[in-house]
Design an enzyme around this catalytic site. Structure first.
Site, PDB file in Angstrom:
ATOM      1  N   LYS A 184      13.795  34.972  31.380  1.00 37.19           N
ATOM      2  CA  LYS A 184      13.886  35.434  32.773  1.00 37.19           C
ATOM      3  C   LYS A 184      15.335  35.380  33.234  1.00 37.19           C
ATOM      4  CE  LYS A 184       9.101  34.166  33.792  1.00 37.19           C
ATOM      5  NZ  LYS A 184       8.110  33.324  34.421  1.00 37.19           N
TER       6      LYS A 184
ATOM      7  N   ASP B 244       7.494  35.092  42.774  1.00 40.92           N
ATOM      8  CA  ASP B 244       6.245  35.162  42.012  1.00 40.92           C
ATOM      9  C   ASP B 244       5.100  35.691  42.869  1.00 40.92           C
ATOM     10  OD1 ASP B 244       6.289  34.356  39.287  1.00 40.92           O
ATOM     11  OD2 ASP B 244       6.716  32.289  39.886  1.00 40.92           O
TER      12      ASP B 244
ATOM     13  N   GLN C  36       8.341  27.526  37.121  1.00 43.39           N
ATOM     14  CA  GLN C  36       7.513  27.934  35.975  1.00 43.39           C
ATOM     15  C   GLN C  36       6.246  27.085  35.920  1.00 43.39           C
ATOM     16  OE1 GLN C  36       8.082  30.581  34.141  1.00 43.39           O
ATOM     17  NE2 GLN C  36       6.434  30.297  32.667  1.00 43.39           N
TER      18      GLN C  36
HETATM   19  N1  GUN Z   1       3.405  30.856  33.873  1.00 47.98           N
HETATM   20  C1  GUN Z   1       2.768  31.897  33.265  1.00 47.98           C
HETATM   21  N2  GUN Z   1       3.005  33.054  33.922  1.00 47.98           N
HETATM   22  C2  GUN Z   1       3.803  32.745  34.974  1.00 47.98           C
HETATM   23  C3  GUN Z   1       4.386  33.520  36.005  1.00 47.98           C
HETATM   24  O1  GUN Z   1       4.200  34.747  36.107  1.00 47.98           O
HETATM   25  N3  GUN Z   1       5.160  32.818  36.897  1.00 47.98           N
HETATM   26  C4  GUN Z   1       5.358  31.475  36.803  1.00 47.98           C
HETATM   27  N4  GUN Z   1       6.130  30.902  37.737  1.00 47.98           N
HETATM   28  N5  GUN Z   1       4.825  30.729  35.849  1.00 47.98           N
HETATM   29  C5  GUN Z   1       4.065  31.374  34.938  1.00 47.98           C
END
Ligand code: GUN
Length: 310
Positions: free
Chosen positions: A54, A121, A98
Site C-alpha cells: 500500500k 478504508d 491494517q
Molecule cells: N485487512 C484485509 N483487508 C483489509 C482492508 O481492506 N483494509 C484494512 N485496513 N485491513 C484489511
C-alpha cells in the site's frame, strides 16, 4: 460459452495512472500532496506485505506516506493516541489501520477513533451509514476499497446493472456488506448469502452477477453458475499444491468449471486483488481534495465526487 477473463491488473494500472495525474493536478493547484498514514500492529507476515505494498503504490503515484509499526502487545490507549495525533495532523489525509488487530484490542473502538474524513478504508460507522443511505447527495462518502474495485470491474463489463439479480456470498464489513449496498444503489436485486444460507446452489444459479467473498476455496461449483453470468471472485485462499510441495493462491470459485458457463470472470490472482490497493489510493486522493476544499471552501479545486455506480 467460454468466459472473458477480466484483467484486474491492467484495470488497476489504468486507475493508478489516472490517480497519479490527479495527484499532480492537486499539487499544482493547491500545493497539497496527499499523504497516507498506515498503522500495522504486530508481526503477521501477510499483513506486513499488504501494508508495504500500500505504501509503495502510494509513493509510486506521487503521494507521501508515513508508516507506523507497533508491537503486538501495544496498549489500546497508545494506539488510540497515535490515531488522535494523525487525526490532528493537517499534513495527513488518509489513515489506514491494517486488520486484523490483536485480540486484546477493541477493533470497533479503533475504527471509531479515526476521523471519518480521513477514513480511507470506509470502515468508520459514519461512512458505513452514509453508504447504506439513499442520500445520493452525500458526495463525501468513502467507499470501502475492495467493493469499489469490484463495482468498477462490473460497470466496465456491463455498463448499467439496473434490474439484474446480484448474489453476494459473504457478509463481512470489509467486503460483503458494503458490496451489497453498492449493488443495491446500482439498482440490482440483491441477495446476501452466508454460512447459514440453506440453498446456496439455487441462489447462485439465479445470479446474473455473482460476487464471492467467503474466503472458502472451491466453495462455488462451476455447475451452479448461471449461463452468461458475470463472476467476481474476491477470495484469496492459500491451498497446498497437489504435489505436496508449497502452496498456491485460489479463489472461492472453481475457476476452470465456472469459466465454461460465465460470460466474464475474474481470475485469482490478477482479478480483484490489484484493484483494492488502487481504490485505496483513489480514496486517499479524494480525502485530500475534500479536506483541502473543507479548509478552503472557496478554492477552485473541488473534489470530483465519489464514483457513482447507479
Ligand atoms: N485487512 C484485509 N483487508 C483489509 C482492508 O481492506 N483494509 C484494512 N485496513 N485491513 C484489511
Amino acid at each position: 460459452m467460454v468466459a472473458r477473463i477480466i484483467d484486474g491488473k491492467q484495470r488497476a494500472a489504468v486507475l493508478r495512472r489516472d490517480i497519479a495525474i490527479g495527484v499532480g493536478h492537486l499539487r499544482d493547484e493547491t500545493g497539497i500532496t496527499p499523504k497516507l498514514a498506515t498503522i500495522l500492529v504486530g508481526n503477521d507476515p501477510a499483513s506486513a506485505i499488504y501494508v508495504r505494498r500500500k505504501a509503495e503504490q502510494a509513493a509510486a503515484v506521487g503521494m507521501q506516506t508515513e508508516s507506523h509499526r507497533l508491537c503486538e502487545t501495544i496498549a489500546q490507549a497508545e494506539l488510540l493516541s497515535l490515531i488522535d495525533a494523525l487525526n490532528r495532523d493537517g499534513a495527513v489525509h488518509g489513515i489506514l489501520v491494517q486488520l486484523p488487530l490483536p485480540q486484546h484490542i477493541d477493533k470497533a473502538a479503533v475504527l471509531r477513533a479515526i476521523d471519518p474524513a480521513k477514513d480511507v478504508d470506509g470502515f468508520h460507522p459514519i461512512n458505513v451509514g452514509l453508504l447504506a443511505s439513499d442520500d445520493h447527495a452525500a458526495l463525501d462518502r468513502i467507499i470501502p476499497c475492495t467493493p469499489m474495485g469490484c463495482m468498477m470491474l462490473l460497470v466496465d463489463e456491463l455498463g448499467s446493472l439496473e434490474g439484474l439479480n446480484a448474489v453476494v456470498v459473504g457478509c463481512s464489513n470489509i467486503v460483503g456488506r458494503p458490496m451489497a449496498q453498492l449493488l443495491l444503489q446500482a439498482r440490482c436485486t440483491v441477495s446476501i448469502a452466508h454460512i447459514h444460507t440453506r440453498n446456496l446452489p439455487d441462489l447462485v444459479a439465479a445470479a446474473d452477477i455473482l460476487v464471492s467473498a467467503a474466503g472458502a476455496p472451491g466453495l462455488i461449483k462451476g455447475a451452479w453458475v448461471k449461463a452468461g453470468a458475470i463472476v467476481i471472485d474476491v477470495g484469496i485462499n492459500h491451498v497446498p499444491n497437489d504435489d505436496g510441495h508449497g502452496s498456491r493462491i485460489v479463489g472461492d470459485v472453481c475457476f476452470d468449471e465456472a469459466k465454461e458457463r460465465a460470460s466474464a470472470i475474474t481470475p485469482v490472482p490478477g482479478g480483484v486483488g490489484p484493484m483494492t490497493i488502487a481504490c485505496l489510493l483513489e480514496n486517499t486522493l479524494r480525502a485530500a481534495s475534500a479536506l483541502q476544499a473543507r479548509d478552503l471552501p472557496n478554492s477552485e479545486t473541488r473534489k470530483k465526487g465519489t464514483p457513482q455506480f447507479a
